[in-house]
Design an enzyme around this catalytic site. Structure first.
Site, PDB file in Angstrom:
ATOM      1  N   LYS A  85       0.835  -1.204   0.000  1.00  0.00           N
ATOM      2  CA  LYS A  85       0.000   0.000   0.000  1.00  0.00           C
ATOM      3  C   LYS A  85       0.874   1.260   0.000  1.00  0.00           C
ATOM      4  O   LYS A  85       0.611   2.201  -0.753  1.00  0.00           O
ATOM      5  CB  LYS A  85      -0.940   0.003   1.210  1.00  0.00           C
ATOM      6  CG  LYS A  85      -2.073  -1.000   1.091  1.00  0.00           C
ATOM      7  CD  LYS A  85      -2.927  -1.037   2.352  1.00  0.00           C
ATOM      8  CE  LYS A  85      -4.049  -2.047   2.229  1.00  0.00           C
ATOM      9  NZ  LYS A  85      -4.895  -2.094   3.449  1.00  0.00           N
ATOM     10  N   GLY A  89      -0.417  -5.139  10.134  1.00  0.00           N
ATOM     11  CA  GLY A  89       0.850  -4.778   9.511  1.00  0.00           C
ATOM     12  C   GLY A  89       0.926  -3.277   9.380  1.00  0.00           C
ATOM     13  O   GLY A  89      -0.060  -2.616   9.047  1.00  0.00           O
ATOM     14  N   SER A  96      -1.044   0.329   6.077  1.00  0.00           N
ATOM     15  CA  SER A  96      -1.474  -0.557   7.158  1.00  0.00           C
ATOM     16  C   SER A  96      -2.490  -1.551   6.624  1.00  0.00           C
ATOM     17  O   SER A  96      -3.278  -1.236   5.730  1.00  0.00           O
ATOM     18  CB  SER A  96      -2.088   0.275   8.297  1.00  0.00           C
ATOM     19  OG  SER A  96      -2.397  -0.541   9.399  1.00  0.00           O
ATOM     20  N   ASP A  97      -2.441  -2.757   7.173  1.00  0.00           N
ATOM     21  CA  ASP A  97      -3.412  -3.782   6.789  1.00  0.00           C
ATOM     22  C   ASP A  97      -3.684  -4.663   7.997  1.00  0.00           C
ATOM     23  O   ASP A  97      -2.804  -4.837   8.847  1.00  0.00           O
ATOM     24  CB  ASP A  97      -2.887  -4.631   5.623  1.00  0.00           C
ATOM     25  CG  ASP A  97      -4.001  -5.451   4.995  1.00  0.00           C
ATOM     26  OD1 ASP A  97      -4.816  -4.870   4.258  1.00  0.00           O
ATOM     27  OD2 ASP A  97      -4.076  -6.660   5.281  1.00  0.00           O
ATOM     28  N   GLN A  98      -4.894  -5.215   8.052  1.00  0.00           N
ATOM     29  CA  GLN A  98      -5.284  -6.000   9.225  1.00  0.00           C
ATOM     30  C   GLN A  98      -6.143  -7.189   8.849  1.00  0.00           C
ATOM     31  O   GLN A  98      -7.013  -7.093   7.980  1.00  0.00           O
ATOM     32  CB  GLN A  98      -6.062  -5.106  10.194  1.00  0.00           C
ATOM     33  CG  GLN A  98      -6.472  -5.791  11.484  1.00  0.00           C
ATOM     34  CD  GLN A  98      -7.220  -4.849  12.402  1.00  0.00           C
ATOM     35  OE1 GLN A  98      -8.340  -4.475  12.111  1.00  0.00           O
ATOM     36  NE2 GLN A  98      -6.582  -4.442  13.488  1.00  0.00           N
TER      37      GLN A  98
END
Length: 194
Positions: free
Chosen positions: A52, A105, A68-70
């Site tokens: 991203k 992340g 950010s990733d979840q």
């Protein structure tokens, strides 16, 4: 100070970042978020957080870009956003009485020097035993269909829990602020100094 870009259109992440009082621009990264076969939850969120941020690097060549990733893991299975009532109902049924772990992340990319830091922050949620009626009422009230795990901890979702364990409750909402501040300070950005 370098300008900050948040590689996200998530209103939740934007709200969290606004708490720091730092000016930023939110830009959609437009990447493929499909998992890779046999990829762990930690590998997935770290890869996507970096992807991203990297997706906007050419567009913002002298910036700090936050990606950010979840995902959450229930019974060893990676679970993302439900996108529908039925999927959310199944996710909350599976979470009822169980511990689920959120993997978030976080990447901070300094595009001017091409350096990045990417890490994963974990947060555990212990759900109380939920009835089908409670799940149904909750889903109708908050419609958390774009939230990993099918709840909004900053809202009525807190009523679903027995307890929470983790370093930073913001992680549960999608942006680990304590970790982000550590990364920003390494890049010379501190909201507590001039």
């Amino acid at each position: 100070m370098k300008s900050i870009i948040l590689a996200s259109t998530s209103e939740f992440r934007q709200t969290l970042l606004k708490k720091l009082g730092l000016p930023f621009l939110a830009v959609p990264p437009n990447i493929d978020e499909l998992p890779i076969l046999h990829e762990s939850a930690q590998e997935l969120v770290m890869r996507l957080a970096h992807a991203k941020a990297a997706a906007l690097a050419n567009q913002y060549p002298q910036h700090l870009i936050i990606g950010s990733d979840q995902v959450c893991v229930i019974d060893g299975k990676i679970v993302g956003k439900p996108h529908s009532f039925d999927n959310a109902f199944k996710q909350l049924q599976a979470a009822s009485g169980n511990k689920i772990t959120f993997y978030t992340g976080l990447c901070l990319l300094d595009t001017e020097i091409g350096k990045f830091d990417v890490q994963c922050e974990l947060f555990d949620v212990y759900f109380r035993q939920l009835t089908d009626d409670e799940i149904t009422h909750y889903l109708h009230k908050e419609e958390p269909f774009q939230c990993a795990g099918s709840f909004k901890s900053e809202g009525l979702g807190i009523a679903l829990f027995e307890r929470l364990e983790g370093r930073d409750p913001n992680t549960l909402i999608g942006l680990p602020i304590i970790l982000l501040l550590e990364m920003l300070r390494k890049c010379g950005v501190n909201p507590l100094s001039d």
